[in-house]
Design a protein around this motif. Structure first.
Motif, mmCIF file in Angstrom:
data_model
loop_
_atom_site.group_PDB
_atom_site.id
_atom_site.type_symbol
_atom_site.label_atom_id
_atom_site.label_comp_id
_atom_site.label_asym_id
_atom_site.label_seq_id
_atom_site.Cartn_x
_atom_site.Cartn_y
_atom_site.Cartn_z
ATOM 1 N N ALA A 113 1.373 -15.833 3.633
ATOM 2 C CA ALA A 113 0.415 -16.965 3.598
ATOM 3 C C ALA A 113 1.056 -18.261 3.765
ATOM 4 N N PRO A 114 0.446 -19.222 3.993
ATOM 5 C CA PRO A 114 1.267 -20.662 4.122
ATOM 6 C C PRO A 114 1.879 -20.974 2.644
ATOM 7 N N ASN A 115 1.252 -20.474 1.766
ATOM 8 C CA ASN A 115 1.798 -21.083 0.477
ATOM 9 C C ASN A 115 2.855 -20.393 0.046
ATOM 10 N N GLY A 116 3.714 -19.456 0.721
ATOM 11 C CA GLY A 116 4.942 -19.011 0.327
ATOM 12 C C GLY A 116 4.694 -17.374 -0.148
ATOM 13 N N LYS A 117 3.559 -17.025 -0.257
ATOM 14 C CA LYS A 117 3.170 -15.709 -0.864
ATOM 15 C C LYS A 117 3.254 -14.585 0.230
ATOM 16 N N ALA A 118 3.555 -13.320 0.114
ATOM 17 C CA ALA A 118 3.683 -12.246 0.858
ATOM 18 C C ALA A 118 3.567 -10.992 0.505
ATOM 19 N N ALA A 119 2.992 -10.143 1.064
ATOM 20 C CA ALA A 119 2.785 -8.774 0.575
ATOM 21 C C ALA A 119 2.837 -8.045 1.892
ATOM 22 N N THR A 120 2.993 -6.498 1.326
ATOM 23 C CA THR A 120 3.247 -5.591 2.513
ATOM 24 C C THR A 120 1.880 -4.142 2.440
ATOM 25 N N GLN A 121 1.549 -3.991 3.473
ATOM 26 C CA GLN A 121 0.728 -2.751 3.689
ATOM 27 C C GLN A 121 1.433 -1.724 4.600
ATOM 28 N N ASP A 122 1.658 -0.649 3.911
ATOM 29 C CA ASP A 122 2.168 0.587 4.600
ATOM 30 C C ASP A 122 0.963 1.099 5.205
ATOM 31 N N LYS A 123 1.400 1.704 6.533
ATOM 32 C CA LYS A 123 0.439 2.634 7.049
ATOM 33 C C LYS A 123 0.342 3.737 6.480
ATOM 34 N N LEU A 124 -0.812 4.444 6.323
ATOM 35 C CA LEU A 124 -0.966 5.665 5.190
ATOM 36 C C LEU A 124 -1.082 6.987 6.149
ATOM 37 N N VAL A 125 -1.566 6.964 7.295
ATOM 38 C CA VAL A 125 -1.678 8.272 7.947
ATOM 39 C C VAL A 125 -0.884 8.206 9.376
ATOM 40 N N GLY A 141 -0.746 3.620 -0.853
ATOM 41 C CA GLY A 141 -2.119 3.398 -1.243
ATOM 42 C C GLY A 141 -2.359 1.899 -0.422
ATOM 43 N N LEU A 142 -3.820 1.707 -0.571
ATOM 44 C CA LEU A 142 -4.425 0.882 0.218
ATOM 45 C C LEU A 142 -4.605 -0.373 -0.699
ATOM 46 N N LEU A 164 -12.835 6.674 5.623
ATOM 47 C CA LEU A 164 -12.896 6.379 4.030
ATOM 48 C C LEU A 164 -11.820 5.338 3.793
ATOM 49 N N LEU A 165 -10.862 4.901 4.560
ATOM 50 C CA LEU A 165 -9.884 3.902 4.189
ATOM 51 C C LEU A 165 -10.457 2.735 4.173
ATOM 52 N N ALA A 166 -11.139 2.339 5.357
ATOM 53 C CA ALA A 166 -11.726 1.015 5.587
ATOM 54 C C ALA A 166 -12.889 0.935 4.673
ATOM 55 N N ARG A 167 -13.613 1.842 4.143
ATOM 56 C CA ARG A 167 -14.747 1.970 3.141
ATOM 57 C C ARG A 167 -14.321 1.646 1.838
ATOM 58 N N GLU A 288 -25.596 6.766 0.180
ATOM 59 C CA GLU A 288 -26.554 7.806 0.219
ATOM 60 C C GLU A 288 -26.091 9.039 1.312
ATOM 61 N N GLN A 289 -24.845 8.946 1.944
ATOM 62 C CA GLN A 289 -24.294 10.084 2.470
ATOM 63 C C GLN A 289 -23.842 11.072 1.440
ATOM 64 N N PRO A 290 -24.088 12.490 1.798
ATOM 65 C CA PRO A 290 -23.654 13.468 0.867
ATOM 66 C C PRO A 290 -21.946 13.523 1.233
ATOM 67 N N GLY A 291 -21.323 13.473 -0.020
ATOM 68 C CA GLY A 291 -19.943 13.408 -0.111
ATOM 69 C C GLY A 291 -19.177 11.895 0.017
ATOM 70 N N ALA A 292 -20.021 10.973 0.127
ATOM 71 C CA ALA A 292 -19.615 9.771 0.365
ATOM 72 C C ALA A 292 -18.509 9.298 -0.872
ATOM 73 N N LEU A 293 -18.608 9.798 -1.975
ATOM 74 C CA LEU A 293 -17.838 9.278 -2.857
ATOM 75 C C LEU A 293 -17.008 10.533 -3.642
ATOM 76 N N PRO A 294 -15.768 10.491 -4.222
ATOM 77 C CA PRO A 294 -15.129 9.199 -4.213
ATOM 78 C C PRO A 294 -14.190 8.556 -3.261
ATOM 79 N N LEU A 295 -13.621 7.384 -3.445
ATOM 80 C CA LEU A 295 -13.020 6.603 -2.305
ATOM 81 C C LEU A 295 -11.564 6.591 -2.923
ATOM 82 N N PRO A 296 -10.647 6.118 -1.985
ATOM 83 C CA PRO A 296 -9.264 5.926 -2.319
ATOM 84 C C PRO A 296 -9.296 4.831 -3.112
ATOM 85 N N PRO A 297 -8.381 4.637 -4.204
ATOM 86 C CA PRO A 297 -8.080 3.498 -4.914
ATOM 87 C C PRO A 297 -7.695 2.211 -4.074
#
Length: 304
Positions: A113-125, A141-142, A164-167, A288-297
């Motif tokens: 970010a332009p304010n100096g903050k930064a963070a990392t997202q590792d690929k999961l699959v 984790g996501l 499920l990741l994007a969801r 409303e989909q069967p099996g839609a939940l639970p989702l990853p944290p």
């Protein structure tokens, strides 16, 4: 609600003569996006592997390339942080192998970010190549990034092919999904592109896809690169409104294989409007989909 221009890179993998050559290349690319009015620049998966060419002794060796690039990440990240501050842009750096404390390598995308903050997202699959030849480990984790531009999440390449990741990111509030990719065939490119468009449809949100392009015969990791950058949304319009997303959901797409920026306008108010009153309500009806939940944290990270 925020409106801004996004720049998605079709980024060419090139052999670099020196660190200064890399600085000049990245500075030029970021400067072009800034001059075009972009507030968010998205670079691709494994675009940082071109840095392996700085060590001729190991650049033709897969493991040596991984270690070379990982060792350079502190310098790479300092450069991105400086460019984000100087241009006032948020920058998703090209992902790279990053050695973790346990000695394993992860495929790390870093958001500045332009304010100096930064963070990392590792690929999961991990893909088969990453598992069987690179020996890159999946992340734990996501994350959802709360920024001045809105709520962003990163689903790197193969991750975008798993709904499920994007969801989970959408349930946490994501308005824009960033999809950096590296694919060596058009089959791979289309898998990721179809995944990105499907995730935009399901989540009633934007997806920004950035691939590597070009040929790097010297590299055992990223020798062939096919794809086109694109910005996608759900092909829909509010029932009570005078606007709509494109009928095919494609806000912008590049010329396959060509080094370029692909630019598009993003308005997070459109995400809210479609989720509230779209012709369909995919985001709301997901459960409303069967099996839609639970989702990853999802971990929420404040970059604002």
């Amino acid at each position: 609600m925020v409106s801004f221009r996004v720049a998605a890179a079709q980024y060419p993998i090139e052999r670099l003569e020196s660190w200064d050559a890399y600085v000049a290349k990245l500075t030029r690319w970021v400067g072009e996006a800034a001059d075009a009015g972009a507030k968010l620049a998205v670079f691709p998966e494994y675009g940082a592997m071109e840095l392996a060419s700085l060590d001729p002794a190991t650049m033709g060796d897969l493991q040596g390339s991984i270690e070379t690039v990982s060792a350079l990440l502190p310098q790479v990240d300092a450069l991105h942080a400086d460019l984000a501050a100087r241009t006032g842009m948020h920058i998703l750096a090209a992902s790279a192998p990053c050695r973790a404390a346990d000695g394993r390598f992860h495929n790390a995308a870093r958001l500045f970010a332009p304010n100096g903050k930064a963070a990392t997202q590792d690929k999961l699959v991990m893909t088969r190549f990453e598992r069987e030849q690179w020996h890159i480990a999946g992340g734990a984790g996501l994350k959802l990034f709360e920024t001045a531009l809105g709520k962003l999440s990163i689903v790197t390449c193969y991750d975008s092919e798993f709904p499920l990741l994007a969801r989970a990111a959408v349930e946490a509030g994501a308005e824009v999904l960033l999809v950096p990719s590296c694919t060596d065939t058009l089959h791979g490119y289309w898998r990721v592109r179809i995944g990105a468009q499907a995730r935009a449809l399901e989540g009633q949100c934007y997806a920004v896809h950035s691939p590597t392009v070009g040929t790097a015969e010297w590299s055992p990791a990223v020798d062939e690169n096919r794809g086109a950058a694109g910005v996608y949304g759900p092909p829909d319009a509010p029932r009570n409104g005078s606007w709509g997303m494109p009928e095919d959901g494609v806000l912008a797409v590049g010329v396959e294989g060509q080094a370029q920026w692909v630019l598009a306008e993003i308005d997070t108010a459109h995400v809210a409007a479609l989720r509230a009153d779209g012709g369909v309500l995919n985001a709301a009806h997901w459960v409303e989909q069967p099996g839609a939940l639970p989702l990853p944290p999802v971990e929420v990270v404040d970059l604002g």
